[in-house]
Design a protein around this motif. Sequence first.
Motif, PDB file in Angstrom:
ATOM      1  N   CYS A  93       6.193  -4.333  -3.086  1.00 22.90           N
ATOM      2  CA  CYS A  93       5.172  -3.295  -3.286  1.00 22.90           C
ATOM      3  C   CYS A  93       5.069  -2.534  -1.974  1.00 22.90           C
ATOM      4  N   LEU A  97       0.174  -1.201  -3.621  1.00 25.24           N
ATOM      5  CA  LEU A  97      -0.804  -2.165  -4.116  1.00 25.24           C
ATOM      6  C   LEU A  97      -2.198  -1.570  -4.196  1.00 25.24           C
ATOM      7  N   HIS A  98      -2.538  -0.653  -3.277  1.00 23.86           N
ATOM      8  CA  HIS A  98      -3.885  -0.075  -3.307  1.00 23.86           C
ATOM      9  C   HIS A  98      -4.072   0.935  -4.444  1.00 23.86           C
ATOM     10  N   VAL A 120       4.704  -7.251   0.377  1.00 24.08           N
ATOM     11  CA  VAL A 120       3.775  -6.141   0.241  1.00 24.08           C
ATOM     12  C   VAL A 120       3.657  -5.423   1.578  1.00 24.08           C
ATOM     13  N   GLY A 122       1.374  -2.780   2.811  1.00 26.36           N
ATOM     14  CA  GLY A 122       0.161  -2.208   2.257  1.00 26.36           C
ATOM     15  C   GLY A 122      -0.611  -1.340   3.217  1.00 26.36           C
ATOM     16  N   ARG A 198      -0.594   0.058   8.547  1.00 33.49           N
ATOM     17  CA  ARG A 198      -0.026  -0.767   7.489  1.00 33.49           C
ATOM     18  C   ARG A 198      -0.245  -2.247   7.798  1.00 33.49           C
TER      19      ARG A 198
END
Length: 213
Positions: A93, A97-98, A120, A122, A198
């Motif tokens: 991802c 994801l958000h 992830v 993110g 991130r």
Amino acid sequence: MPFDHNDHYHPLLLREVPAGGGRALDVGCGTGRFAAALARRGLDVDAVDRDAETVAAARRLHGGGPGPGRLSFRHADITRVPPPPATYDVISCVASLHHIPFATLAALRDALRPGGVLLVLGCYREQSLTDHLTSVAAVAVNTGYRTATAVREALTRPSPPRRPAAPTTAPAMSLEEITEGARDLLPGSEIRRLLLWRYLLIHRTPPGPPSRR
């Protein structure tokens, strides 16, 4: 912008991908850059995104697939149709994801095969003093990267084409909330703060029993 924060961290993610190929799911694939990188590593990649225009752009950019792994793009919403259990060796991802409920991580966890890895990259909502201090440091580094990338592109003939932009949204969860949520859904997972706004989340499933010959 000439410098892409997500692309910058692709090598970091790829270092966590197990050797030996297998099958991968790239969730919220955007225009397909990371999915193509996984295919170049020899994985057969199912790349999904719930934005139809973004999927169409990904097919135009990478439709033939870079090989040696298979690469397919599909317009799909995994919150409505979760991936089947124990299907993938790698699930990624990248800044996606958000865009979906955090609890979707449970379905992604269950879709991993024994020995599989969930990666992830993110985005988080800045909340703490550490968040804001990191952001201040990131501004200077980001400016340097952007300048260097712009100069490199200016010297390139012909200039590389601009990729279409995927839809964006502001993250709702702080890094502290993400860490707490991961403890519940992904026990034993690792979360690291990265400089350029991130974080990296890594979750591995236990390996299966050794094969008998």
